[in-house]
Every structure is written in structure tokens, then in C-alpha cells.
Motif scaffolding. Sequence first.
Motif, PDB file in Angstrom:
ATOM      1  N   ILE A  61       3.181   9.492  -6.459  1.00 43.02           N
ATOM      2  CA  ILE A  61       3.963   8.568  -7.298  1.00 43.02           C
ATOM      3  C   ILE A  61       3.430   7.134  -7.218  1.00 43.02           C
ATOM      4  O   ILE A  61       4.102   6.193  -7.649  1.00 43.02           O
ATOM      5  N   VAL A  62       2.227   6.972  -6.650  1.00 42.26           N
ATOM      6  CA  VAL A  62       1.624   5.634  -6.578  1.00 42.26           C
ATOM      7  C   VAL A  62       0.716   5.439  -7.795  1.00 42.26           C
ATOM      8  O   VAL A  62       0.007   6.358  -8.199  1.00 42.26           O
ATOM      9  N   ASP A  63       0.768   4.245  -8.372  1.00 39.09           N
ATOM     10  CA  ASP A  63      -0.137   3.879  -9.461  1.00 39.09           C
ATOM     11  C   ASP A  63      -1.417   3.357  -8.809  1.00 39.09           C
ATOM     12  O   ASP A  63      -1.450   2.226  -8.307  1.00 39.09           O
ATOM     13  N   TRP A  64      -2.458   4.159  -8.821  1.00 37.47           N
ATOM     14  CA  TRP A  64      -3.685   3.820  -8.086  1.00 37.47           C
ATOM     15  C   TRP A  64      -4.476   2.696  -8.741  1.00 37.47           C
ATOM     16  O   TRP A  64      -5.522   2.302  -8.236  1.00 37.47           O
ATOM     17  N   ASP A  65      -3.955   2.174  -9.886  1.00 37.29           N
ATOM     18  CA  ASP A  65      -4.603   1.014 -10.510  1.00 37.29           C
ATOM     19  C   ASP A  65      -3.807  -0.264 -10.261  1.00 37.29           C
ATOM     20  O   ASP A  65      -4.174  -1.335 -10.752  1.00 37.29           O
ATOM     21  N   ASP A  66      -2.694  -0.166  -9.544  1.00 37.78           N
ATOM     22  CA  ASP A  66      -1.857  -1.341  -9.268  1.00 37.78           C
ATOM     23  C   ASP A  66      -2.124  -1.816  -7.832  1.00 37.78           C
ATOM     24  O   ASP A  66      -1.627  -1.227  -6.876  1.00 37.78           O
ATOM     25  N   ARG A  67      -2.887  -2.894  -7.705  1.00 39.05           N
ATOM     26  CA  ARG A  67      -3.313  -3.330  -6.365  1.00 39.05           C
ATOM     27  C   ARG A  67      -2.158  -3.819  -5.491  1.00 39.05           C
ATOM     28  O   ARG A  67      -2.262  -3.844  -4.268  1.00 39.05           O
ATOM     29  N   SER A  68      -1.036  -4.216  -6.147  1.00 39.81           N
ATOM     30  CA  SER A  68       0.067  -4.743  -5.340  1.00 39.81           C
ATOM     31  C   SER A  68       0.894  -3.638  -4.675  1.00 39.81           C
ATOM     32  O   SER A  68       1.686  -3.898  -3.773  1.00 39.81           O
ATOM     33  N   THR A  69       0.722  -2.388  -5.132  1.00 38.93           N
ATOM     34  CA  THR A  69       1.478  -1.292  -4.498  1.00 38.93           C
ATOM     35  C   THR A  69       0.594  -0.208  -3.887  1.00 38.93           C
ATOM     36  O   THR A  69       0.949   0.363  -2.847  1.00 38.93           O
ATOM     37  N   CYS A  70      -0.566   0.072  -4.504  1.00 34.33           N
ATOM     38  CA  CYS A  70      -1.338   1.246  -4.038  1.00 34.33           C
ATOM     39  C   CYS A  70      -1.893   1.069  -2.632  1.00 34.33           C
ATOM     40  O   CYS A  70      -2.214   2.048  -1.971  1.00 34.33           O
TER      41      CYS A  70
END
Length: 314
Positions: free
Chosen positions: A148-157
Amino acid sequence: MTPLYSRLCGTGSYLPERVLGNDEISQRVDTSDEWIVARTGIRSRHIAAADEGVVDMATVAAQRALEAAGLAADALDLIVVATTTPDQIFPSTACLLQSRLGNRGAAAFDLQAVCTGFIYALATADRFIRSQGARHALVVGVEKMSRIVDWDDRSTCILFGDGAGAVVLSASSKPGILSTHLHADGRYADLLQVPAAADTLTMQGNAVFRMAVRTLGEIVQETLAANGLEGKDIDWLVPHQANIRIIQATAEKLGLPMERVVTTVAHHGNVSAASVPLALDDAARRQCFRPGQHLLLEAFGGGFTWGSALLRWL
Ligand code: COA
């Protein structure tokens, strides 16, 4: 009648084989090992294989906890699994796990309180045992956050990983779990969520960070007050492993030096409901805890939810 308590009789955990380091993430998104370590304390996380589900991870952690407790799976009469990332909508992960373990007839259900899930599950099992609804309970926190991680979002992945942790609780005339404290405030739902129309999580990191520091500071004080204790009476803080700066802030409010704080976030990141039992098992297997010591467990997560448990070690 002698009061009944639940005692923690065994711990277990499991981390998938594949390790994803900060450098590898920085090849995909605009970040760096220095930035991630400085802001979060995370150096690497474990990522489950494509065909490795939460039931697979939960099974290994549960078997290790049962082995540590010296208890056969068929002796369990309660199985509670905290997860936000079940492999399937139903049957529950707890029922699938029960079948893998070879147990029949125990009550088995899942519980969803995101990163606070394990504390919620522990508190639930504790109440079952104290009210004589169960004698031996298995409590598991397990997550496949990579799904469920967005691997293109550096602030969460950079933050999340996969894994499982488990404990066995048994009824006893001696504590055990001294108190548990649970809270939630659904007004903050949209600061950390998987939106209904989306497959991946979104987070307003800065606002979540501030709320986590504030509420965790409050709940550790609430836990101390409920037990007539002071910060100096706590031997070990076993916190939710999300961000080393949040952990340091809570330790500081308790007046605890970091040597008394279990930190495993550097090598597995935030594994949501599995974070606390992963840390607990890591320290238990390194024989950090001594009989009679006070352990304070706490967690904060989406919802928002937050909770704590105070226990006396074996
Ligand atoms: N690498 C480099 N820069 C990044 C980055 C990354 N991985 N992620 C965000 N940034 C940038 C932002 O874009 C922003 O840039 P700008 O100033 O040019 O706009 C800058 O860093 C600061 O962003 P901010 O979000 O204010 O940083 P922060 O110090 O709050 O750290 C988190 C971000 C996510 C590490 C931090 O907010 C956090 O840990 N929050 C809590 C998360 C958590 O624990 N959630 C689960 C709770 S259970």
C-alpha cells in the motif's frame, strides 16, 4: 477470588529476507541516505516477496512465540491478529493463521487500528483473559506495507516495511500486564489514510509527526499515573518504531536515557502493527529484560489511534 492477570509467556517475530536500503530507494526517488537517516533514523527495511503474504509472515512469528512460550498451538483459545494489510477481505487473517498453526476451535478475529493495532489487540486479549474468556491467547501484529506504499512518493515510501511480531499471553495469578490504555480521534482521518478510491497511502508527515509526539507524551503520563509510578520507575520503553525522532521525544518526556529504549526502527522502518512486537521480540531475544522489570509499550497511528500497555516482565 484471586485476581486474574495475563502474563506474557513468549515472543516471536519474522522479517522477510529481502532488505531494501536507503541507497536503493534513492535510485528511484529524489532522496538520499543522509536525509532519510537524519529525519527518520531508518537505514533499511524488509520487503516481502510477491508471493509472500501476511499469513505466511504471521505463521512464522506465531510459531516462534509459541515455541518460546513452550505452548502447543492447540492449547490456544484465542487468536487476535492486528493488520491493516490482510491478504484477502475474508476469511480473517486470524482464521487463516489458526488453520496454518493447526489449532481448532479457538476464537479468532482480526482487529484494525493501523500502527496502534498491536496495542489494541494486546489490550483486547488481556481483557479476555482477565474476564476468564480465555486462558492462552496469541496476539499478532503483521503487515505487508509494501503493498500500500506509493513507491514514487519520496515523503512516504522511505518510511515503511514488512514483517510480523507475536506474543503468547497466559492467565496467571501474578501480573503480567498491569494496565492498558486505548484512545482514538477520528477527526484526523485524512492526515494519514488510504483514500477510498486509492490503493496507496497518503500522509501529511509534518502534522502526523507533531500529533504523534504530543499524544504519545500524554499517554505515557496517563499510564504512569494509572499505576502510581514515575518515569524513573520504567525500566524499558518499547515504543512504536516509526521515526527515531518521535521515539527520542517520548523518551525525553519520560526522563529515560536512550539505553533504556528499545529501538529497531533503523533496520526495519515502520512496520505498522508489527513494529512494537518486532521491537519487543528483538530485545527479549537479546535478553535485555530482567524478571520484575517494568516495560512500557506505546504506539500511535492512523485514525488517529494511540495506546499503551504497562507490563511486568516474566
Ligand atoms: N528526501 C528528501 N527530501 C524530502 C523527502 C525525502 N525522502 N521527503 C520529503 N522531503 C522534503 C519535502 O519535500 C520538503 O521540501 P520543501 O521544504 O522543499 O517543501 C522538506 O523535505 C521538508 O518536508 P517535511 O515534510 O516538513 O519534513 P519532515 O522533517 O517533517 O520529515 C517525515 C518528513 C515524513 C520524515 C516526518 O514528517 C515524519 O516522520 N512524520 C511522521 C511520519 C510517521 O511516523 N507516520 C506514521 C505514524 S504511525
